[in-house]
Structure formats: structure tokens, C-alpha cells
Motif scaffolding. Structure first.
Motif, mmCIF file in Angstrom:
data_model
loop_
_atom_site.group_PDB
_atom_site.id
_atom_site.type_symbol
_atom_site.label_atom_id
_atom_site.label_comp_id
_atom_site.label_asym_id
_atom_site.label_seq_id
_atom_site.Cartn_x
_atom_site.Cartn_y
_atom_site.Cartn_z
ATOM 1 N N LEU A 52 -30.262 27.628 -23.517
ATOM 2 C CA LEU A 52 -28.882 27.898 -23.134
ATOM 3 C C LEU A 52 -28.652 27.332 -21.736
ATOM 4 O O LEU A 52 -29.480 27.513 -20.842
ATOM 5 C CB LEU A 52 -28.597 29.395 -23.147
ATOM 6 C CG LEU A 52 -28.642 30.075 -24.521
ATOM 7 C CD1 LEU A 52 -28.441 31.575 -24.362
ATOM 8 C CD2 LEU A 52 -27.605 29.490 -25.444
ATOM 9 N N GLU A 109 -25.983 27.178 -18.575
ATOM 10 C CA GLU A 109 -24.782 27.701 -17.927
ATOM 11 C C GLU A 109 -24.217 26.667 -16.962
ATOM 12 O O GLU A 109 -24.965 25.859 -16.406
ATOM 13 C CB GLU A 109 -25.093 28.988 -17.141
ATOM 14 C CG GLU A 109 -25.667 30.106 -17.962
ATOM 15 C CD GLU A 109 -27.144 30.270 -17.767
ATOM 16 O OE1 GLU A 109 -27.679 31.382 -17.980
ATOM 17 O OE2 GLU A 109 -27.806 29.271 -17.394
ATOM 18 N N SER A 137 -19.333 28.824 -18.065
ATOM 19 C CA SER A 137 -19.483 28.404 -19.455
ATOM 20 C C SER A 137 -20.959 28.364 -19.829
ATOM 21 O O SER A 137 -21.814 28.152 -18.966
ATOM 22 C CB SER A 137 -18.854 27.020 -19.672
ATOM 23 O OG SER A 137 -17.469 27.046 -19.445
ATOM 24 N N CYS A 138 -21.219 28.553 -21.097
ATOM 25 C CA CYS A 138 -22.596 28.547 -21.590
ATOM 26 C C CYS A 138 -22.616 27.918 -22.973
ATOM 27 O O CYS A 138 -21.782 28.250 -23.826
ATOM 28 C CB CYS A 138 -23.133 29.970 -21.635
ATOM 29 S SG CYS A 138 -24.755 30.138 -22.415
ATOM 30 N N TRP A 152 -22.913 37.924 -20.990
ATOM 31 C CA TRP A 152 -23.180 37.503 -19.612
ATOM 32 C C TRP A 152 -23.801 38.675 -18.859
ATOM 33 O O TRP A 152 -23.320 39.816 -18.958
ATOM 34 C CB TRP A 152 -21.899 37.077 -18.912
ATOM 35 C CG TRP A 152 -21.388 35.757 -19.384
ATOM 36 C CD1 TRP A 152 -20.440 35.528 -20.339
ATOM 37 C CD2 TRP A 152 -21.804 34.464 -18.927
ATOM 38 N NE1 TRP A 152 -20.242 34.181 -20.511
ATOM 39 C CE2 TRP A 152 -21.065 33.504 -19.645
ATOM 40 C CE3 TRP A 152 -22.722 34.021 -17.970
ATOM 41 C CZ2 TRP A 152 -21.216 32.135 -19.446
ATOM 42 C CZ3 TRP A 152 -22.877 32.664 -17.771
ATOM 43 C CH2 TRP A 152 -22.137 31.732 -18.497
ATOM 44 N N THR A 186 -20.256 28.379 -28.016
ATOM 45 C CA THR A 186 -20.151 28.507 -26.569
ATOM 46 C C THR A 186 -19.529 29.851 -26.202
ATOM 47 O O THR A 186 -18.818 30.466 -26.994
ATOM 48 C CB THR A 186 -19.283 27.394 -25.977
ATOM 49 O OG1 THR A 186 -17.984 27.448 -26.570
ATOM 50 C CG2 THR A 186 -19.899 26.026 -26.237
ATOM 51 N N CYS A 224 -26.533 33.769 -19.071
ATOM 52 C CA CYS A 224 -25.997 33.826 -20.423
ATOM 53 C C CYS A 224 -27.117 34.244 -21.372
ATOM 54 O O CYS A 224 -28.260 33.814 -21.218
ATOM 55 C CB CYS A 224 -25.477 32.434 -20.795
ATOM 56 S SG CYS A 224 -24.988 32.217 -22.502
ATOM 57 N N GLY A 246 -30.270 31.769 -20.643
ATOM 58 C CA GLY A 246 -30.147 30.612 -19.791
ATOM 59 C C GLY A 246 -30.903 30.829 -18.493
ATOM 60 O O GLY A 246 -31.425 31.916 -18.227
ATOM 61 N N THR A 283 -26.749 30.758 -13.252
ATOM 62 C CA THR A 283 -25.926 29.983 -12.334
ATOM 63 C C THR A 283 -25.477 30.895 -11.198
ATOM 64 O O THR A 283 -25.093 32.045 -11.428
ATOM 65 C CB THR A 283 -24.715 29.353 -13.067
ATOM 66 O OG1 THR A 283 -23.987 28.524 -12.164
ATOM 67 C CG2 THR A 283 -23.780 30.404 -13.649
#
Length: 122
Positions: A4, A6, A21-22, A36, A77, A95, A113, A116
Motif C-alpha cells: 500500500l 500513501e 490517498s492510498c 487510516w 483506493t 493506510c 502502508g 506519510t
């Protein structure tokens, strides 16, 4: 191997907005729940928002009425629109998705993920 990824983090002023966004980096068979999480410095990773495949959303009390989670099942997504940001929203946002990698996969598995960074200045 599914990953994943991000995007969308960065620096914002208090009261500002950011959109995260992921998306999975490779092809997957099916995605169930997506979510999230946020990890502030020195603290545990906490759930911020989640959404079922059918579109039912849940939010942490601290972000209700400010953050909105959305997803695109066709693209697998998930986004997080963050408005009215506060300094306490600062942290690394991760994510997570429940993914069935292939049609022959036995079950859904949790994928994360790498995160971020979101920094909100006062």
C-alpha cells in the motif's frame, strides 16, 4: 507482493486542509475494509477513520466533522480529506486494508502502508 502506498502528506497551518490517498502498488483480487491510522510522536498508533466495502464509515471522536474518508472500489483506493486541521493532528498517517491478494487466497489479510507524515503548525 502487495504494498500500500500513501501520498498527500505534508505541512499545513492550523485551520488548513490536506488530502491523503492510498492505493495498492500491485493487482489484488478484492479489498474489504480500508482505514487510516495515525501515530503521533511517542504515542501508539490509533484508528482515525475506517470504511467498509459497502461504504459505512466510522471516525475517531477527535476527527468527527473535520475528516472525511472515501474510497473507490473500482480502483481499490481510499482517501482521507482532512479539514480544519489542528496541531494535535500531527503524526504519521498509515493506510490499512484487508486484502484478498488472489482468487485462490484462503482469506483476507491486513496490509499496511509505510506511512506519510502530516505536520500541522499553530
Amino acid at each position: 507482493q502487495v504494498q500500500l502506498v500513501e501520498s498527500g502528506g505534508g505541512l499545513a497551518q492550523a485551520g488548513g486542509s490536506l488530502r491523503l490517498s492510498c492505493a495498492p502498488s500491485g493487482s489484488v483480487f478484492k479489498v474489504d475494509g480500508m482505514a487510516w491510522y495515525r501515530q503521533a510522536p511517542g504515542k501508539q498508533r490509533d484508528l482515525v477513520a475506517s470504511m467498509t466495502r459497502e461504504g459505512s464509515a466510522t471516525y475517531a471522536d477527535s476527527v468527527k466533522d473535520r475528516f472525511t474518508i472515501s474510497r473507490d472500489n473500482a480502483k481499490n483506493t481510499v482517501d482521507l480529506q482532512m479539514n480544519s486541521l489542528k496541531p494535535e493532528d500531527t503524526g504519521v498517517y498509515f493506510c490499512k486494508a484487508q486484502i484478498k491478494p488472489a482468487m485462490t487466497s484462503y482469506d483476507y489479510y491486513d496490509y499496511w502502508g509505510k506511512g506519510t507524515q502530516v505536520t500541522v503548525s499553530s
